[in-house]
Write an enzyme that holds these catalytic residues in place. Structure first.
Site, PDB file in Angstrom:
ATOM      1  N   TRP A  44      10.223  10.270  55.817  1.00  0.00           N
ATOM      2  CA  TRP A  44      10.783   9.042  55.218  1.00  0.00           C
ATOM      3  C   TRP A  44      10.306   7.762  55.900  1.00  0.00           C
ATOM      4  O   TRP A  44      10.274   7.679  57.122  1.00  0.00           O
ATOM      5  CB  TRP A  44      12.319   9.092  55.320  1.00  0.00           C
ATOM      6  CG  TRP A  44      12.936   7.779  54.984  1.00  0.00           C
ATOM      7  CD1 TRP A  44      13.259   6.770  55.855  1.00  0.00           C
ATOM      8  CD2 TRP A  44      13.273   7.311  53.676  1.00  0.00           C
ATOM      9  NE1 TRP A  44      13.784   5.704  55.168  1.00  0.00           N
ATOM     10  CE2 TRP A  44      13.806   6.009  53.829  1.00  0.00           C
ATOM     11  CE3 TRP A  44      13.181   7.864  52.386  1.00  0.00           C
ATOM     12  CZ2 TRP A  44      14.253   5.259  52.741  1.00  0.00           C
ATOM     13  CZ3 TRP A  44      13.623   7.107  51.311  1.00  0.00           C
ATOM     14  CH2 TRP A  44      14.149   5.822  51.489  1.00  0.00           C
ATOM     15  N   ASP A  47      11.363  -0.174  55.678  1.00  0.00           N
ATOM     16  CA  ASP A  47      10.782  -1.489  55.998  1.00  0.00           C
ATOM     17  C   ASP A  47       9.566  -1.502  56.941  1.00  0.00           C
ATOM     18  O   ASP A  47       9.573  -0.798  57.954  1.00  0.00           O
ATOM     19  CB  ASP A  47      11.815  -2.362  56.722  1.00  0.00           C
ATOM     20  CG  ASP A  47      13.183  -2.329  56.105  1.00  0.00           C
ATOM     21  OD1 ASP A  47      13.372  -1.654  55.095  1.00  0.00           O
ATOM     22  OD2 ASP A  47      14.075  -2.987  56.661  1.00  0.00           O
ATOM     23  N   GLN A  63      10.175   1.458  59.682  1.00  0.00           N
ATOM     24  CA  GLN A  63      11.407   2.243  59.733  1.00  0.00           C
ATOM     25  C   GLN A  63      11.054   3.671  59.341  1.00  0.00           C
ATOM     26  O   GLN A  63      10.519   3.906  58.241  1.00  0.00           O
ATOM     27  CB  GLN A  63      12.444   1.658  58.768  1.00  0.00           C
ATOM     28  CG  GLN A  63      13.026   0.348  59.239  1.00  0.00           C
ATOM     29  CD  GLN A  63      13.986   0.539  60.401  1.00  0.00           C
ATOM     30  OE1 GLN A  63      15.143   0.862  60.209  1.00  0.00           O
ATOM     31  NE2 GLN A  63      13.504   0.337  61.624  1.00  0.00           N
ATOM     32  N   TRP A  71      16.558   8.735  54.079  1.00  0.00           N
ATOM     33  CA  TRP A  71      16.888   7.886  55.232  1.00  0.00           C
ATOM     34  C   TRP A  71      17.706   8.687  56.248  1.00  0.00           C
ATOM     35  O   TRP A  71      18.575   9.473  55.872  1.00  0.00           O
ATOM     36  CB  TRP A  71      17.690   6.685  54.735  1.00  0.00           C
ATOM     37  CG  TRP A  71      17.849   5.603  55.765  1.00  0.00           C
ATOM     38  CD1 TRP A  71      17.033   4.529  55.949  1.00  0.00           C
ATOM     39  CD2 TRP A  71      18.882   5.498  56.763  1.00  0.00           C
ATOM     40  NE1 TRP A  71      17.485   3.763  57.001  1.00  0.00           N
ATOM     41  CE2 TRP A  71      18.626   4.336  57.512  1.00  0.00           C
ATOM     42  CE3 TRP A  71      19.996   6.270  57.096  1.00  0.00           C
ATOM     43  CZ2 TRP A  71      19.426   3.913  58.571  1.00  0.00           C
ATOM     44  CZ3 TRP A  71      20.803   5.853  58.154  1.00  0.00           C
ATOM     45  CH2 TRP A  71      20.518   4.696  58.874  1.00  0.00           C
ATOM     46  N   SER A 104      15.320  -2.570  61.887  1.00  0.00           N
ATOM     47  CA  SER A 104      14.173  -3.466  61.696  1.00  0.00           C
ATOM     48  C   SER A 104      14.117  -4.608  62.702  1.00  0.00           C
ATOM     49  O   SER A 104      15.135  -5.012  63.268  1.00  0.00           O
ATOM     50  CB  SER A 104      14.188  -4.026  60.280  1.00  0.00           C
ATOM     51  OG  SER A 104      13.842  -2.994  59.397  1.00  0.00           O
ATOM     52  N   ARG A 177      21.546  -8.304  61.882  1.00  0.00           N
ATOM     53  CA  ARG A 177      20.342  -7.505  62.158  1.00  0.00           C
ATOM     54  C   ARG A 177      19.020  -8.139  61.738  1.00  0.00           C
ATOM     55  O   ARG A 177      18.974  -9.204  61.160  1.00  0.00           O
ATOM     56  CB  ARG A 177      20.477  -6.147  61.476  1.00  0.00           C
ATOM     57  CG  ARG A 177      20.601  -6.192  59.969  1.00  0.00           C
ATOM     58  CD  ARG A 177      20.632  -4.762  59.413  1.00  0.00           C
ATOM     59  NE  ARG A 177      20.893  -4.743  57.993  1.00  0.00           N
ATOM     60  CZ  ARG A 177      22.095  -4.661  57.451  1.00  0.00           C
ATOM     61  NH1 ARG A 177      23.173  -4.604  58.204  1.00  0.00           N
ATOM     62  NH2 ARG A 177      22.229  -4.653  56.138  1.00  0.00           N
ATOM     63  N   ASP A 178      17.963  -7.376  62.010  1.00  0.00           N
ATOM     64  CA  ASP A 178      16.584  -7.656  61.589  1.00  0.00           C
ATOM     65  C   ASP A 178      16.020  -8.944  62.207  1.00  0.00           C
ATOM     66  O   ASP A 178      15.534  -9.833  61.493  1.00  0.00           O
ATOM     67  CB  ASP A 178      16.490  -7.706  60.049  1.00  0.00           C
ATOM     68  CG  ASP A 178      17.092  -6.474  59.382  1.00  0.00           C
ATOM     69  OD1 ASP A 178      17.240  -5.449  60.080  1.00  0.00           O
ATOM     70  OD2 ASP A 178      17.433  -6.533  58.185  1.00  0.00           O
ATOM     71  N   GLU A 229      18.957  -9.602  54.339  1.00  0.00           N
ATOM     72  CA  GLU A 229      18.309  -8.761  55.350  1.00  0.00           C
ATOM     73  C   GLU A 229      16.901  -9.306  55.636  1.00  0.00           C
ATOM     74  O   GLU A 229      16.355 -10.086  54.844  1.00  0.00           O
ATOM     75  CB  GLU A 229      18.186  -7.313  54.840  1.00  0.00           C
ATOM     76  CG  GLU A 229      19.538  -6.669  54.542  1.00  0.00           C
ATOM     77  CD  GLU A 229      19.455  -5.203  54.102  1.00  0.00           C
ATOM     78  OE1 GLU A 229      20.267  -4.418  54.583  1.00  0.00           O
ATOM     79  OE2 GLU A 229      18.577  -4.857  53.283  1.00  0.00           O
ATOM     80  N   TRP A 312      15.915   0.170  46.935  1.00  0.00           N
ATOM     81  CA  TRP A 312      17.020   1.020  47.409  1.00  0.00           C
ATOM     82  C   TRP A 312      17.772   1.699  46.267  1.00  0.00           C
ATOM     83  O   TRP A 312      18.501   2.664  46.487  1.00  0.00           O
ATOM     84  CB  TRP A 312      17.984   0.220  48.290  1.00  0.00           C
ATOM     85  CG  TRP A 312      17.489   0.046  49.699  1.00  0.00           C
ATOM     86  CD1 TRP A 312      17.151  -1.124  50.321  1.00  0.00           C
ATOM     87  CD2 TRP A 312      17.269   1.078  50.665  1.00  0.00           C
ATOM     88  NE1 TRP A 312      16.735  -0.878  51.615  1.00  0.00           N
ATOM     89  CE2 TRP A 312      16.804   0.464  51.852  1.00  0.00           C
ATOM     90  CE3 TRP A 312      17.408   2.475  50.668  1.00  0.00           C
ATOM     91  CZ2 TRP A 312      16.481   1.186  53.002  1.00  0.00           C
ATOM     92  CZ3 TRP A 312      17.094   3.193  51.825  1.00  0.00           C
ATOM     93  CH2 TRP A 312      16.636   2.548  52.968  1.00  0.00           C
TER      94      TRP A 312
HETATM   95  C1  FRU Z   1      16.433  -3.063  54.914  1.00  0.00           C
HETATM   96  C2  FRU Z   1      17.297  -2.429  55.985  1.00  0.00           C
HETATM   97  C3  FRU Z   1      17.421  -3.354  57.184  1.00  0.00           C
HETATM   98  C4  FRU Z   1      17.738  -2.403  58.305  1.00  0.00           C
HETATM   99  C5  FRU Z   1      16.922  -1.191  57.924  1.00  0.00           C
HETATM  100  C6  FRU Z   1      17.534   0.124  58.285  1.00  0.00           C
HETATM  101  O1  FRU Z   1      15.857  -2.130  54.054  1.00  0.00           O
HETATM  102  O2  FRU Z   1      18.561  -2.110  55.469  1.00  0.00           O
HETATM  103  O3  FRU Z   1      18.370  -4.389  57.026  1.00  0.00           O
HETATM  104  O4  FRU Z   1      17.405  -2.909  59.554  1.00  0.00           O
HETATM  105  O5  FRU Z   1      16.722  -1.251  56.526  1.00  0.00           O
HETATM  106  O6  FRU Z   1      16.646   1.167  58.055  1.00  0.00           O
END
Ligand code: FRU
Length: 512
Positions: A44, A47, A63, A71, A104, A177-178, A229, A312
């Protein structure tokens, strides 16, 4: 007797190595496997992360869940390229640890060694990422996400996590995050853009280790159908010299076609605060399948963008077996003026041209009325693989459809509708779609210009089309799962479309 057993064991070993090698040959040859896009060898991916250019190498981290095709606990996978097109798979760069999973983030070259991670006078590469604590999440806690650092002293080959992690602690919000970090030269400081639920929060730092909150942006701006995100902040300059700052904000759900998408804002950044020049929403890619897109760091005036080529809504159920998902073709971003407005346009990086085989003119200076088969006379598609580029230009744009079809009756329609002045992609009959009820659909996107002349570029791979129209002012990415390659091309128009040219170029597979 023992000698014979040894002999048999050796035979078994030799044949299992041969079997493994044969299997390796099968890798990147599976059904639906992208031939000109990056996809992980197995398992899998979502990002793109830590996009950074250093000493002639483009790094792509991503990711990655190395134990399954859905995931799972996130790692940073790693691949490198010297031309943005051919990729070498590298060992996993970051593994989950006691603080959390590796979500991420971005990576920078710390030229001034502000972090002190440098060694022997060489600047370190520093990754800034989110540590996501699943145990806390299960306990219903809010402070599950914190920002952390890792660094590399060998040009990205190996990474060490910083002992003082996390460097930015969660103030008690579930989406935190990110981090995307850039060097703000006028004030010799780092700026972090962080996705904090429904807005972006900016932090600054002199050393990447201690961070101060500066400002927030977004509560009343842009789309809010989902959580914000993966942000990215950078300056862009138009051909006329106009400078602007661009803030990319990915959002899921709430994209223009449902699910995930990349929106952007233009405006000013003064070192502390981002001010948008308009409140509305603009999308960098208006198709169904580009998400979490961000740009490479340290590439000077070129702004090179890469997105995850999925959504998603169905990413975990698409019908690939060994791996899931691919990245888009890297794209160069440009600031383009239309009347008094400036848009961020995107086109495939010029390095893609290196894959082109001999290009063939399918039609030149013709009026298209009714349906014309473009494949028949040339038979070119019979010889090529399933990946190619089509370029069409016209001085008199009228409704038309390009029909990409195969021998089992599947077809993908791409074209223009003059009544609405819109581009469309119709994948209702494009192949397998039973894995998600919303997958088989036709999407339309208004054109940004009203001119009669127009250009359309299509990049077709085993399971995707990327559309770039009007010099990249409209971009639409769409994945599909056809049983066979689309090796028949037709064009049809009821209104007499004047075609200046339609060009076909086969693209060489990158995984040989
Ligand atoms: C976006 C996301 C990010 C997060 C990551 C987790 O696709 O949801 O916000 O860091 O994927 O895999």
């Amino acid at each position: 007797m023992i000698g014979r057993v040894k002999y048999i064991i050796v035979l078994i070993l030799i044949s299992s190595v041969a079997f493994a090698q044969n299997n390796m040959k099968g890798t990147y040859r599976e059904q639906y496997r992208p031939q000109i896009h990056f996809s992980p060898p197995a398992h899998w991916m979502n990002d793109p992360n830590g996009l950074v250019y250093y000493k002639g190498t483009y790094h792509l981290f991503y990711q990655y869940y190395p134990k399954g095709t859905v995931w799972g606990p996130m790692h940073w996978g790693h691949a490198t390229s010297t031309d943005l097109i051919h990729w070498k798979n590298k060992p996993i760069a970051l593994y989950p640890d006691s603080i959390g999973l590796i979500f991420s983030g971005s990576a920078v070259v710390d030229y001034n060694n502000t972090s002190g991670f440098g060694k022997n006078g060489q600047p370190p590469l520093v990754a800034i990422f989110t540590h996501h604590n699943q145990a806390k999440e299960k306990d219903g806690k809010n402070d599950t996400e914190n920002e952390s650092l890792a660094y590399s002293n060998d040009e990205g080959k190996t990474w060490k996590k910083y002992a003082g992690n996390p460097v930015l602690k969660n103030p008690g919000i579930s989406d935190f995050r990110d981090p995307n970090v850039m060097w703000y030269a006028p004030e010799k400081k780092w700026i972090m853009s962080l996705a904090t639920k429904d807005r972006i929060t900016f932090y600054s730092s002199k050393d990447l280790k201690s961070w101060t909150k500066e400002s927030q942006f977004g509560e009343h701006f842009g789309a809010h159908g989902g959580v914000w995100e993966c942000p990215d902040l950078f300056p862009l300059t138009a051909a006329d010299g106009k400078k602007t700052w661009v803030l990319l904000v990915n959002i899921n759900p709430g994209g223009p076609q449902g699910g995930s998408a990349t929106q952007y804002f233009t405006g000013n950044f003064d070192g502390d605060k981002f001010t948008a020049d308009r409140t509305g929403t603009r999308w960098l890619d208006e198709g169904t399948d580009e998400y979490a897109g961000v740009t490479w760091h340290n590439t000077g005036n070129r702004h090179l963008f890469l997105g995850w080529m999925s959504n998603w809504m169905y990413a975990t159920t698409v019908p690939t077996k060994a791996w899931r998902s691919a990245m888009t073709i890297p794209r160069e971003l440009k600031l383009t003026k239309v009347d008094t407005n400036y848009f961020v346009a995107a086109e495939p990086v010029k390095e893609l041209d290196g894959l082109k085989g001999q290009s063939v003119s399918l039609k030149e200076n013709v009026k298209v009325k009714g349906e014309i088969d473009l494949t028949g006379p040339t038979k070119i598609l019979k010889r090529a693989g399933g990946q190619y580029e089509l370029d069409l230009s016209t001085d008199n744009l009228k409704s038309f459809s390009m029909i990409l079809a195969n021998s089992v009756g599947e077809k993908l329609l791409i074209g223009y509708n003059s009544k609405e002045n819109s581009w469309f992609i119709d994948r209702t009959q494009a192949g397998e779609s039973g894995f998600n009820k919303d997958f088989a659909k036709r999407i339309t996107v208004p054109r940004k210009v009203a001119s009669k002349n127009s250009d359309l570029k299509l990049i077709i791979d085993a399971a995707s089309v990327e559309l770039f129209a009007d010099k990249g002012l409209t971009v639409m990415t769409s994945i599909f799962f056809s049983k066979r390659p689309y090796d028949k091309i037709k064009i049809s128009s009821v209104d007499t479309l004047v075609v200046n040219k339609i060009n076909y170029a086969p693209l060489k597979a990158i995984w040989n």
